[in-house]
Design a protein around this motif. Structure first.
Motif, PDB file in Angstrom:
ATOM      1  N   PRO A  89      38.809  36.309  53.166  1.00 20.99           N
ATOM      2  CA  PRO A  89      39.181  35.138  52.377  1.00 20.99           C
ATOM      3  C   PRO A  89      40.696  35.145  52.185  1.00 20.99           C
ATOM      4  N   GLN A  90      41.320  33.987  52.142  1.00 19.80           N
ATOM      5  CA  GLN A  90      42.788  33.926  52.161  1.00 19.80           C
ATOM      6  C   GLN A  90      43.462  34.575  50.957  1.00 19.80           C
ATOM      7  N   ASP A  91      42.749  34.727  49.834  1.00 16.54           N
ATOM      8  CA  ASP A  91      43.368  35.337  48.663  1.00 16.54           C
ATOM      9  C   ASP A  91      43.172  36.850  48.613  1.00 16.54           C
ATOM     10  N   ILE A  92      42.587  37.440  49.647  1.00 17.02           N
ATOM     11  CA  ILE A  92      42.394  38.893  49.709  1.00 17.02           C
ATOM     12  C   ILE A  92      43.435  39.490  50.651  1.00 17.02           C
ATOM     13  N   VAL A  93      44.118  40.537  50.179  1.00 21.50           N
ATOM     14  CA  VAL A  93      45.164  41.188  50.966  1.00 21.50           C
ATOM     15  C   VAL A  93      44.541  42.051  52.064  1.00 21.50           C
ATOM     16  N   CYS A  94      45.183  42.112  53.202  1.00 23.20           N
ATOM     17  CA  CYS A  94      44.709  42.960  54.306  1.00 23.20           C
ATOM     18  C   CYS A  94      44.663  44.420  53.860  1.00 23.20           C
ATOM     19  N   PRO A  95      43.651  45.179  54.280  1.00 28.78           N
ATOM     20  CA  PRO A  95      43.564  46.602  53.928  1.00 28.78           C
ATOM     21  C   PRO A  95      44.843  47.349  54.281  1.00 28.78           C
ATOM     22  N   GLY A  96      45.358  48.115  53.340  1.00 25.90           N
ATOM     23  CA  GLY A  96      46.582  48.862  53.576  1.00 25.90           C
ATOM     24  C   GLY A  96      47.842  48.041  53.382  1.00 25.90           C
TER      25      GLY A  96
END
Length: 233
Positions: free
Chosen positions: A128-135
């Motif tokens: 989802p666009q409001d979730i930051v990429c892992p790391g």
């Protein structure tokens, strides 16, 4: 960060046998449960579905499996948990071999900081666009928001970002990637123990001998159980 003994310290044959016994037993116990976290199956027209088709994979629930004639287990190379009403992502270790994961169209509030630890093959994610990429963004070659989704592409080698492989590892150890934003340190040749301070050959037989015997028993019990289930069908 994760520390481990150097592979060169373990007897090659013993290590191979123990590793396969442990991994096979563990994999059989998980029984691809991650593929059943959501109802339905991967559709051909989705990103993971197209990837699976181009990779000659086999769809099992929400997973794309790589067919292999050289092992007793199948690797998950793709995982599609899109539109599954997920609010939290904490444990996906059953899919640690995945190259692509889709978590889009979910009301995700947060993702555990260690959810993708060990996902060294992961190369493409849809969130989802409001979730930051892992790391974080620095852990990926390319990050972009497109059509309401956040795309994370090309996992970076954490160890190589500084150009100094062992900068975050103790002396006498080497750095290796361990998932987005993670790394692990393994002891260099002829070193083992806490922070790789002990020099000399690692006592593999004394350490892993009892473990290997236990895994043999577990594997036999699993085999007997599966045989009984097959006969009862």
């Amino acid at each position: 960060m994760k520390m481990k003994a150097g592979r060169s310290q373990l007897k090659p044959v013993l290590l191979f046998v123990i590793f396969n016994l442990c991994f096979y037993a563990s994999y059989q116990l998980t029984d691809l449960k991650v593929c059943e976290l959501c109802s339905g199956t991967i559709l051909n027209g989705t990103t993971v579905g197209q990837f699976c088709s181009s990779s000659a994979g086999r769809i099992d629930g929400r997973c794309c499996l790589r067919n292999s004639n050289t092992s007793d287990y199948e690797h998950i190379i793709g995982l599609d948990l899109s539109n599954c009403s997920l609010t939290h992502v904490e444990e996906l270790q059953g899919a640690s071999t995945a190259l692509m994961i889709d978590l889009s169209l979910n009301p995700i509030a947060n993702i555990s900081g260690t959810a993708f630890q060990g996902f060294i093959e992961l190369n493409y994610m849809i969130l989802p666009q409001d979730i930051v990429c892992p790391g974080g963004n620095t852990s990926w070659e390319k990050v972009e928001v497109k059509e309401g989704n956040r795309l994370c592409e090309g996992q970076k080698d954490t160890c190589n970002q500084t150009g100094q492989l062992s900068i975050n590892c103790p002396e006498n150890s080497l750095c290796a990637p361990y998932g987005p934003g993670f790394f692990e340190c393994s002891c260099a040749e002829n070193y083992h123990g806490y922070k790789c301070l002990r020099e000399g050959e690692f006592p593999a037989l004394q350490v892993f001998g009892p473990l290997g015997a236990s895994m043999v028993v577990i594997s036999l019990l699993l085999w007997v159980t599966q045989r009984r289930k097959a006969k009862s069908l």
